[in-house]
Write an enzyme that holds these catalytic residues in place. Structure first.
Site, PDB file in Angstrom:
ATOM      1  N   ASN A 160       0.757  -0.968  -0.179  1.00  0.00           N
ATOM      2  CA  ASN A 160      -0.092  -0.204   0.064  1.00  0.00           C
ATOM      3  C   ASN A 160       0.674   1.118  -0.073  1.00  0.00           C
ATOM      4  O   ASN A 160       1.014   1.549   0.940  1.00  0.00           O
ATOM      5  CB  ASN A 160      -1.310  -0.344   0.764  1.00  0.00           C
ATOM      6  CG  ASN A 160      -2.307  -1.218   1.329  1.00  0.00           C
ATOM      7  OD1 ASN A 160      -2.348  -1.076   0.473  1.00  0.00           O
ATOM      8  ND2 ASN A 160      -1.710  -2.426   1.567  1.00  0.00           N
ATOM      9  N   GLU A 161       1.471   2.035  -1.046  1.00  0.00           N
ATOM     10  CA  GLU A 161       2.096   2.897  -1.429  1.00  0.00           C
ATOM     11  C   GLU A 161       1.098   4.374  -1.039  1.00  0.00           C
ATOM     12  O   GLU A 161       0.200   4.192  -0.945  1.00  0.00           O
ATOM     13  CB  GLU A 161       2.931   2.871  -2.728  1.00  0.00           C
ATOM     14  CG  GLU A 161       3.631   1.563  -3.294  1.00  0.00           C
ATOM     15  CD  GLU A 161       4.684   1.810  -3.053  1.00  0.00           C
ATOM     16  OE1 GLU A 161       5.264   2.731  -1.743  1.00  0.00           O
ATOM     17  OE2 GLU A 161       5.510   0.860  -3.080  1.00  0.00           O
ATOM     18  N   PRO A 162       2.035   5.432  -0.948  1.00  0.00           N
ATOM     19  CA  PRO A 162       1.623   6.443  -0.600  1.00  0.00           C
ATOM     20  C   PRO A 162       0.714   6.801  -1.646  1.00  0.00           C
ATOM     21  O   PRO A 162       0.631   6.252  -3.030  1.00  0.00           O
ATOM     22  CB  PRO A 162       2.454   7.250  -1.207  1.00  0.00           C
ATOM     23  CG  PRO A 162       3.506   7.137  -0.054  1.00  0.00           C
ATOM     24  CD  PRO A 162       3.402   5.464  -0.635  1.00  0.00           C
TER      25      PRO A 162
END
Ligand code: F6R
Length: 630
Positions: A160-162
């Protein structure tokens, strides 16, 4: 620091700081074991959410140990992995499916049907339905009892990236550029790193009844402190763990080092004003308000929570002068000590005038990147310098470089060069994701040794002063799976006993414990322990240098070696010789792309910080800190 509740007031997530990653992992394993045993006894399954990467490797080793030695059964354990690269077959050496089987499942009695890992081979059009089914499987299993997490430098949990929302669910995501760069080493080049992954969502993770996040090494320190101390935001997905009722972060000291209670303890509690904390606080204050140290006023101290320091050690005038002098005394153009000079306030002792020095470089190029300028100075000033390369670094060489070298050898020697032809054939037959054959690794090692020799010569040191230890842990392993052994320690101890150095330069002491620099430092530490009590040890100082990804803070520095513009250029030219280490990734706007650019940037940045504190203005500085066994 006294009251712990007071000191932790800024922390919105429960953090436990451990002496080492091994100790933290053993505790996390013990918690899982207790839960599994309790559920086994009650005839209930235990549902675990698992992570991959370097971080949980020690935890998995502990679980395997518990299974083998203490009969912990995983027959009734059901697992769901966080994520998988999209587009990788299971057989790819970097697939998480393979990682999990090699690192954990193959060594346990867990039934294969209980193992769930996102499938990286699902066609794009079917991914959405596949992800919904994954969530459904988690629900049908009763939800996750415990979720194990690591954290990426982008602040990701899972992938879950930025930009990932608090309510995000299992889905296909695009990997962040920094995440892909961090994976480039494993894939031997960023171009080989997949662009997409399937990951559980933040919302999926938050539904676990218990969450344990583990983190080691200084590279994680900044993002962790932000996740723990700042408001939750989707630009830092790990911050969404705030508010979960049963989350705990287990950290080693390096990963915890940016938490306010450790980095700026005077901001959160009562402090014992030791000389080190005093220096850190004064430097911080000067940087915070943008003043040189000698211009700090009493009001500046009291307005920034440091009135008690003034009471103990003030007024500002005298305190400023003392700290200024301490900083001033770290600067020396004589990293091996200045012969004939009064060395009372110098970082290094004057005698013996000619020292025996060993520079340890985890892989070729770490030496010049971290301390190429200092290396040249030591040589110019007549010290007897040996550079010990702990590993050949062959895993870091792209195939194209090896192919070029094989062609070169064949060209030079006609057709009689069997070895080069074998390598050429093997490279031609090698699938994109296959591991290197021993011959390919051998040739890649030859390349890196050649580069190291050329680079040393550019620093004024005869190539014969290079010692290539080719430590077995590296030659027999892969990234993340290295394990050091007695033979590694014996090789380093033998070199130390032979040279009996007055000075050792080393790096990696607070790096990710699975990384080559950290393992190299651990080997050195144990080799030094073997030699404890030997006469030369009493007169041997260990100096730490840092990699190009991070510099020392001015308050931590104990020796600052300044350079002229010309010397900085010479250092960069020495780094150029490590041609195989040129960045494999496409140029990113305004990024510090190449390692020599990063080294230059940091060396200039330290000089800039010294200047801003009111010290002399230099072009560049390489900085060191002493390592003391205690
Ligand atoms: C792995 C995962 C990632 C990693 C993170 C840290 O399944 O989901 O979030 O935990 O990228 O990676 P390492 O442990 O290699 O530093």
């Amino acid at each position: 620091m006294r009251s712990s509740a007071e000191n932790e007031q800024r922390e919105r997530l429960k953090c436990v700081v451990h002496p080492s990653a091994d100790i933290a992992s053993a505790l996390a394993a013990a918690e899982l074991a207790t839960l599994i045993r309790r559920n086994n006894a009650a005839g209930r399954p235990t549902v675990l959410g698992l992570a991959t990467g370097s971080t949980p490797v020690r935890l998995y080793r502990q679980l395997i140990r518990l299974h083998r030695e203490e009969k912990l059964s995983f027959k009734n354990v059901v697992t769901f992995n966080l994520d998988e690269y999209h587009g990788l077959p299971r057989t790819h050496p970097e697939s998480y499916w393979r990682f999990m089987h090699e690192q954990l499942f193959n060594h346990l009695d867990i039934p294969p049907a209980n193992i769930h890992i996102p499938d990286g081979t699902v066609p794009r059009a079917e991914v959405f339905a596949w992800c919904r089914a994954y969530e459904e499987q988690i629900r049908a299993a009763g939800g996750l009892d415990v979720q194990i997490l690591g954290i990426g430098r982008t602040g990701h949990i899972g992938f879950n990236e930025p930009g990932s929302g608090r309510d995000s669910r299992t889905r296909l995501v695009t990997l962040d550029a920094l995440t892909r760069r961090d994976a480039a080493r494993d894939f031997v080049g960023e171009a080989n790193v997949p662009r997409h992954a399937i990951t559980m969502g933040v919302g999926t993770i938050l539904e676990a009844r218990r969450i344990l996040l583990l983190a080691w090494g200084e590279a994680k320190a900044r993002v962790l402190a932000d996740a723990v101390e700042k408001s939750p935001t989707d630009s830092l997905p790990a911050s969404f763990l705030q508010g979960h009722p049963a989350v705990e972060l287990h950290l080693d000291a390096a990963a915890a080092s940016e938490l306010t209670r450790l980095r700026h303890p005077w901001l959160v509690g009562t402090v014992d004003w030791t000389p080190a904390i005093t220096r850190r606080a004064v430097v911080w204050l000067a940087q915070q308000i943008g003043k040189p140290v000698l211009k700090l006023l009493d009001e500046d101290y009291s307005e920034h929570g440091m009135a008690d320091l003034l009471t103990e050690q003030g007024p500002a005038y005298g305190l400023n002068i003392r700290i200024f002098n301490e900083l001033q005394h770290t600067i020396t153009g004589w990293p091996g000590g200045k012969p004939g000079a009064d060395d009372q306030h110098r970082p290094e002792r004057a005698l013996p005038a000619q020292k025996r020095v060993v520079v340890f470089s985890p892989e070729p190029s770490d030496d010049v990147l971290g301390m190429g300028g200092t290396l040249r100075r030591l040589v110019d000033q007549g010290h007897d310098v040996t550079v010990a390369y702990l590993t050949s670094g062959n895993l870091g060489v792209p195939d194209e470089e090896a192919a070029m070298a094989a062609e070169l050898v064949i060209d030079l020697a006609g057709t009689g060069t069997e070895f080069a032809q074998t390598v050429r054939r093997q490279l031609g037959a090698k699938a994109a994701y296959e591991s290197d054959t021993p011959e390919i690794r051998q040739l890649k090692g030859v390349l890196r040794r050649g580069e190291a020799r050329a680079s040393l010569q550019a620093c004024g040191l005869a190539a014969a002063r290079a010692r290539f230890l080719d430590l077995p842990f590296y030659e027999q392993g892969r990234y993340r799976q290295f394990r050091i052994g007695e033979a590694d320690i014996a090789a380093v101890a033998a070199l130390l006993r032979e040279v009996q150095p007055h000075q050792i330069f080393a790096t990696g002491h607070s790096a990710d414990p699975s990384s080559v620099p950290a393992l190299g430092f651990e080997v050195l530490r144990r080799a030094l322990a073997l030699a404890a009590g030997e006469a030369w040890r009493a007169d041997c100082r260990v100096w730490l240098y840092r990699g190009p990804d991070r510099e020392w803070e001015p308050a931590e520095i104990e020796m600052a070696v300044p350079f002229s513009p010309r010397e900085l250029t010479q250092k960069i030219q020495a780094i150029y010789h490590h041609k195989s280490q040129r960045s494999q990734s496409p140029v990113v706007a305004a990024g510090l792309h190449e390692s020599w650019q990063q080294a230059e940037h940091h060396n200039r940045a330290i000089a800039g910080r010294y200047d801003a504190l009111g010290l002399a203005e230099y072009e560049a500085i390489e900085a060191f800190r002493r390592w003391r066994e205690s």
